[in-house]
Design a protein around this motif. Structure first.
Motif, PDB file in Angstrom:
ATOM      1  N   CYS A 154      42.101  50.592  40.518  1.00 16.39           N
ATOM      2  CA  CYS A 154      42.223  51.524  41.759  1.00 16.39           C
ATOM      3  C   CYS A 154      42.397  50.332  42.983  1.00 16.39           C
ATOM      4  CB  CYS A 154      40.916  52.170  42.295  1.00 16.39           C
ATOM      5  SG  CYS A 154      40.410  53.644  41.144  1.00 16.39           S
ATOM      6  N   HIS A 155      43.857  50.144  43.115  1.00 11.79           N
ATOM      7  CA  HIS A 155      44.051  48.966  43.954  1.00 11.79           C
ATOM      8  C   HIS A 155      43.891  49.118  45.569  1.00 11.79           C
ATOM      9  CE1 HIS A 155      47.009  47.618  40.835  1.00 11.79           C
ATOM     10  NE2 HIS A 155      45.792  47.397  40.330  1.00 11.79           N
ATOM     11  N   GLU A 156      43.688  50.326  45.966  1.00 17.51           N
ATOM     12  CA  GLU A 156      43.417  50.616  47.428  1.00 17.51           C
ATOM     13  C   GLU A 156      41.957  50.665  47.804  1.00 17.51           C
ATOM     14  OE1 GLU A 156      45.838  50.983  49.684  1.00 17.51           O
ATOM     15  OE2 GLU A 156      47.078  50.430  48.127  1.00 17.51           O
ATOM     16  N   ILE A 157      40.985  50.283  46.725  1.00 19.77           N
ATOM     17  CA  ILE A 157      39.603  49.994  46.890  1.00 19.77           C
ATOM     18  C   ILE A 157      39.297  48.699  46.908  1.00 19.77           C
ATOM     19  CG2 ILE A 157      37.498  50.611  45.891  1.00 19.77           C
ATOM     20  CD1 ILE A 157      38.328  53.198  44.641  1.00 19.77           C
ATOM     21  N   HIS A 159      36.528  45.249  48.344  1.00 18.95           N
ATOM     22  CA  HIS A 159      35.373  44.604  48.479  1.00 18.95           C
ATOM     23  C   HIS A 159      34.423  45.489  49.234  1.00 18.95           C
ATOM     24  CE1 HIS A 159      37.086  42.293  51.699  1.00 18.95           C
ATOM     25  NE2 HIS A 159      35.716  42.076  52.131  1.00 18.95           N
ATOM     26  N   GLU A 160      35.052  45.982  50.686  1.00 17.79           N
ATOM     27  CA  GLU A 160      34.271  46.512  51.478  1.00 17.79           C
ATOM     28  C   GLU A 160      33.548  48.216  50.874  1.00 17.79           C
ATOM     29  OE1 GLU A 160      37.091  47.313  54.623  1.00 17.79           O
ATOM     30  OE2 GLU A 160      37.030  45.260  55.148  1.00 17.79           O
ATOM     31  N   SER A 161      34.494  48.762  50.210  1.00 19.43           N
ATOM     32  CA  SER A 161      33.612  49.768  49.479  1.00 19.43           C
ATOM     33  C   SER A 161      32.555  49.415  48.599  1.00 19.43           C
ATOM     34  CB  SER A 161      34.785  50.517  48.561  1.00 19.43           C
ATOM     35  OG  SER A 161      35.773  51.233  49.493  1.00 19.43           O
ATOM     36  N   LEU A 162      32.738  48.308  47.739  1.00 14.94           N
ATOM     37  CA  LEU A 162      31.733  47.914  46.914  1.00 14.94           C
ATOM     38  C   LEU A 162      30.432  47.653  47.688  1.00 14.94           C
ATOM     39  CD1 LEU A 162      33.637  45.402  44.368  1.00 14.94           C
ATOM     40  CD2 LEU A 162      33.177  48.018  44.138  1.00 14.94           C
ATOM     41  N   ALA A 163      30.734  46.887  48.559  1.00 16.45           N
ATOM     42  CA  ALA A 163      29.465  46.756  49.590  1.00 16.45           C
ATOM     43  C   ALA A 163      28.740  47.763  50.057  1.00 16.45           C
ATOM     44  CB  ALA A 163      29.877  45.623  50.711  1.00 16.45           C
ATOM     45  N   ASP A 195      55.395  48.713  42.634  1.00 14.30           N
ATOM     46  CA  ASP A 195      54.873  48.325  43.937  1.00 14.30           C
ATOM     47  C   ASP A 195      53.474  48.523  43.739  1.00 14.30           C
ATOM     48  OD1 ASP A 195      55.025  51.051  43.528  1.00 14.30           O
ATOM     49  OD2 ASP A 195      55.231  51.162  45.746  1.00 14.30           O
ATOM     50  N   TYR A 196      52.854  49.253  42.759  1.00 14.58           N
ATOM     51  CA  TYR A 196      51.495  49.322  42.703  1.00 14.58           C
ATOM     52  C   TYR A 196      51.056  48.186  41.702  1.00 14.58           C
ATOM     53  CZ  TYR A 196      46.789  51.507  41.899  1.00 14.58           C
ATOM     54  OH  TYR A 196      45.625  51.642  41.773  1.00 14.58           O
ATOM     55  N   LEU A 197      51.770  48.122  40.828  1.00 16.15           N
ATOM     56  CA  LEU A 197      51.178  46.967  39.776  1.00 16.15           C
ATOM     57  C   LEU A 197      51.278  45.518  40.584  1.00 16.15           C
ATOM     58  CD1 LEU A 197      50.750  46.465  36.780  1.00 16.15           C
ATOM     59  CD2 LEU A 197      53.121  45.878  36.675  1.00 16.15           C
ATOM     60  N   ASN A 198      52.422  45.391  41.647  1.00 17.05           N
ATOM     61  CA  ASN A 198      52.140  44.005  42.143  1.00 17.05           C
ATOM     62  C   ASN A 198      51.264  44.074  43.425  1.00 17.05           C
ATOM     63  OD1 ASN A 198      54.181  43.118  41.051  1.00 17.05           O
ATOM     64  ND2 ASN A 198      55.977  43.806  42.322  1.00 17.05           N
ATOM     65  N   ALA A 199      50.574  45.177  43.666  1.00 18.63           N
ATOM     66  CA  ALA A 199      49.564  45.250  44.742  1.00 18.63           C
ATOM     67  C   ALA A 199      47.870  44.948  44.155  1.00 18.63           C
ATOM     68  CB  ALA A 199      49.357  46.566  45.207  1.00 18.63           C
ATOM     69  N   CYS A 200      47.930  44.342  42.831  1.00 22.50           N
ATOM     70  CA  CYS A 200      46.486  44.413  42.363  1.00 22.50           C
ATOM     71  C   CYS A 200      45.782  43.163  43.307  1.00 22.50           C
ATOM     72  CB  CYS A 200      46.865  43.319  40.839  1.00 22.50           C
ATOM     73  SG  CYS A 200      45.438  42.774  40.240  1.00 22.50           S
ATOM     74  N   PRO A 201      44.466  43.850  43.345  1.00 24.01           N
ATOM     75  CA  PRO A 201      43.631  43.018  44.241  1.00 24.01           C
ATOM     76  C   PRO A 201      43.475  41.517  43.779  1.00 24.01           C
ATOM     77  CG  PRO A 201      42.736  45.101  43.766  1.00 24.01           C
ATOM     78  CD  PRO A 201      43.923  44.814  42.702  1.00 24.01           C
ATOM     79  N   GLN A 202      43.715  40.864  44.974  1.00 25.60           N
ATOM     80  CA  GLN A 202      43.687  39.188  44.558  1.00 25.60           C
ATOM     81  C   GLN A 202      42.488  38.338  44.761  1.00 25.60           C
ATOM     82  OE1 GLN A 202      46.747  37.880  43.791  1.00 25.60           O
ATOM     83  NE2 GLN A 202      47.243  39.886  43.624  1.00 25.60           N
ATOM     84  N   ASP A 203      41.627  39.129  45.803  1.00 29.08           N
ATOM     85  CA  ASP A 203      40.405  38.101  46.000  1.00 29.08           C
ATOM     86  C   ASP A 203      39.034  38.626  45.162  1.00 29.08           C
ATOM     87  OD1 ASP A 203      38.391  36.695  47.291  1.00 29.08           O
ATOM     88  OD2 ASP A 203      38.890  37.281  49.534  1.00 29.08           O
ATOM     89  N   GLY A 204      38.903  38.234  44.042  1.00 30.97           N
ATOM     90  CA  GLY A 204      37.901  38.568  43.228  1.00 30.97           C
ATOM     91  C   GLY A 204      36.465  38.067  43.784  1.00 30.97           C
ATOM     92  N   ASP A 205      36.546  36.822  44.350  1.00 25.17           N
ATOM     93  CA  ASP A 205      35.481  36.310  44.695  1.00 25.17           C
ATOM     94  C   ASP A 205      34.647  37.186  45.899  1.00 25.17           C
ATOM     95  OD1 ASP A 205      35.155  34.233  43.142  1.00 25.17           O
ATOM     96  OD2 ASP A 205      35.917  32.772  44.426  1.00 25.17           O
TER      97      ASP A 205
END
Length: 306
Positions: A154-157, A159-163, A195-205
């Protein structure tokens, strides 16, 4: 040959079944059988299938798992079908829905569910391209009883949602936040929109920091192919001391040694899946990985699939 009068009697017996009897019978059917068969027989059967006691769980995972992924599943048309089904079940549940396992839904149906089913305990929405942080904030505030969450692919979710989920759902025990294999995305070509594939979340930390800070009671965590670094692994292992299951396979920015050190103090850890991805077969990668002996610490050589 059966006497026509006897046949009429049998049909009338079925037609005269009470609603309680119908509900008892339909409770033995799978949701798919109720949708595709029983509901289309007659009005009384349709109404029985709508009883809240038959709609406390919506689980489409068996169907998705038995169906090969295809471009059609990523279309707006298919998303609307999933949304329509989910909204219908939410209405019929009369707020009693406890478990949602679907894919390819959107904010449209999930917000509807979050606002009406505040006792929701399990939410799995893998591959839902149009579920956003805005919707997940509604889930966080309205569904504090969540114990299991799957927001993989789910690329539109963010770290803010996880928090927010972590702050609002103190009983959360299971989190799945797996990403697509960005090391070799060829398996998704012509299936997942580029375009969705390229939008993979980048900031894992950032995601790891949210997990470590706000989800201290996690026991099961999957973050396959996250772009997490050693800092992120440390955030998680320090903040989630009760972890029993940890899957970080495909996390290419950490080594097996990094992980071994980070998990040393996880006394309850029973299963750990570490970096075990493979060298892509595409020729374009051959030069990059030609001197593979230099990468022993980062790659788990025994798990290579050439």
């Amino acid at each position: 040959m059966e006497d026509s009068g006897e046949g009429e009697e049998r049909r009338s017996n079925w037609a005269e079944l009470t609603n309680v009897c119908l509900i008892d019978i339909f409770s033995r059917l799978t949701p798919e059988n109720r949708w595709n068969s029983a509901m289309s027989v007659c009005k009384s059967w349709l109404e029985a299938c709508k009883d809240p006691t038959l709609n406390t769980v919506v689980n489409l995972e068996p169907r998705f798992e038995s169906t090969e992924d295809s471009p059609g599943l990523w279309t707006p048309e298919f998303e609307r079908r999933v949304d329509a089904m989910l909204r219908s079940i939410v209405e019929w549940s009369d707020g009693s829905l406890k478990e949602i396992r679907v894919r390819h839904c959107s904010d449209f149906s999930l917000s509807f569910a979050a606002e009406r089913c505040t006792g929701l305990e399990i939410l799995s929405i893998m591959s839902s391209a149009r579920v956003t942080d805005e919707c997940m904030s509604r889930v966080a505030f309205n569904c504090p009883k969540l114990t299991e969450l799957d927001v993989s692919y789910c690329h539109e979710i963010s770290h803010e949602s996880l928090a927010l989920i972590g702050k609002s759902c103190p009983n959360l025990k299971t989190l799945r936040r797996n990403l697509m294999n960005w090391l070799d995305p060829s398996q998704y070509t012509e299936i997942v929109p580029l375009d969705y594939l390229n939008a993979c979340p980048q900031d894992g930390d950032s995601e790891a920091a949210a997990i470590g800070k706000y989800m201290p009671n996690l026991k099961h965590l999957e973050i396959r192919f996250s772009k997490i670094t050693v800092n992120g692994i440390n955030f998680i292992c320090q903040g989630c001391p009760s972890l029993e299951y940890l899957d970080v396979s495909g996390c290419a920015n950490v080594t097996g040694g990094d992980i071994d050190i980070a998990v040393e103090n996880l006394k309850n850890l029973e299963v750990i899946k570490k970096v075990n991805y493979y060298i892509p077969r595409m020729a374009v990668h051959l030069e990059r990985y030609g001197h593979w002996s230099l990468y022993d610490a980062r790659f788990q050589m025994d798990n290579f699939r050439i």
